[in-house]
Design a protein around this motif. Sequence first.
Motif, PDB file in Angstrom:
ATOM      1  N   GLU A  67       0.123   7.368  -0.795  1.00 27.78           N
ATOM      2  CA  GLU A  67      -0.984   8.050  -1.469  1.00 27.78           C
ATOM      3  C   GLU A  67      -2.282   7.270  -1.322  1.00 27.78           C
ATOM      4  N   GLU A  68      -2.206   5.943  -1.432  1.00 29.08           N
ATOM      5  CA  GLU A  68      -3.402   5.123  -1.271  1.00 29.08           C
ATOM      6  C   GLU A  68      -3.947   5.227   0.149  1.00 29.08           C
ATOM      7  N   LYS A  80      -7.596   6.842   1.342  1.00 30.86           N
ATOM      8  CA  LYS A  80      -8.596   6.120   2.136  1.00 30.86           C
ATOM      9  C   LYS A  80      -8.933   6.873   3.416  1.00 30.86           C
ATOM     10  N   PRO A 128      -7.505  -0.224  -0.626  1.00 28.98           N
ATOM     11  CA  PRO A 128      -6.615   0.711  -1.310  1.00 28.98           C
ATOM     12  C   PRO A 128      -6.634   0.439  -2.808  1.00 28.98           C
ATOM     13  N   PRO A 129      -6.600   1.449  -3.638  1.00 28.16           N
ATOM     14  CA  PRO A 129      -6.755   1.278  -5.082  1.00 28.16           C
ATOM     15  C   PRO A 129      -5.787   0.292  -5.725  1.00 28.16           C
ATOM     16  N   GLY A 130      -4.592   0.180  -5.211  1.00 27.87           N
ATOM     17  CA  GLY A 130      -3.604  -0.707  -5.830  1.00 27.87           C
ATOM     18  C   GLY A 130      -3.802  -2.164  -5.499  1.00 27.87           C
ATOM     19  N   ILE A 145       0.866  -1.179   0.000  1.00 25.92           N
ATOM     20  CA  ILE A 145       0.000   0.000   0.000  1.00 25.92           C
ATOM     21  C   ILE A 145       0.901   1.227   0.000  1.00 25.92           C
TER      22      ILE A 145
END
Length: 176
Positions: free
Chosen positions: A126-127, A131, A173-175, A123
Motif C-alpha cells: 500500500e505504501e 508513492k 513511504p509513510p511507515g 515497505i
Amino acid sequence: MTELADLFAREFPVWHMVVRGTVVYWFLLLVFRFVLRRDVGSMGVADLLFVVLVADAASNAMQGEYKSINDGLVLLSTLIAWNFGLDWLSFRFAWVAKLLEPHAEVLVRHGRVNRKAMKREMITMEELEGKLREGGVESLAEVRIARLESDGQLSVFTVDGRRRGDDVQNSKPPGR
C-alpha cells in the motif's frame, strides 16, 4: 574580568572531550546508518522529534558537567572533524562510501515487485502504490524500474521512458 576568563576556562582536558565526541559521533553514525537508513530524505514530525531528543541525549552524554565555551568548541571541532573526514574518505575511496551509504534498492522491475527488498526496507504494498500514485503512475504495469535511493527518495522510470523521481522525491513511504 574573572567572570569573562571563567567563561573561556577549560574544565576538562582536550583528550577527554575528543574521546567523548568520538564515541558519541560513531554511535550516532551507526544508528543513523543501520537503523534509520532511509529517513534522511524527508522528515515527519516524529522524525524531527526523534532527532531533537537524540541531540539532547547526545549533548548530555558528551558534555558531562562542563560550562566552558572552550570545552564546547573542542567537542564541536571533534564532531566536525569526524564528519569532514568521513565525507573526504567516502569521496576518495569507494569502499568507504559503500560502507557509509546504503545502495539503491530496486523495489519494482518491469512491473514486478521485489518482495525481498520490500520486506528488507519494511515497505508495504500500500505504501509503495501510494508513492507511485503520487508520482502519477497508476499501475505497476507502467513501471520499468522503481528504486528506493540511499537518501529515502523513490526514483521511478516508466515503460514509456518518463522519469517520475522528481514527482516523488523528498518523500518516503509513510511507515518509514
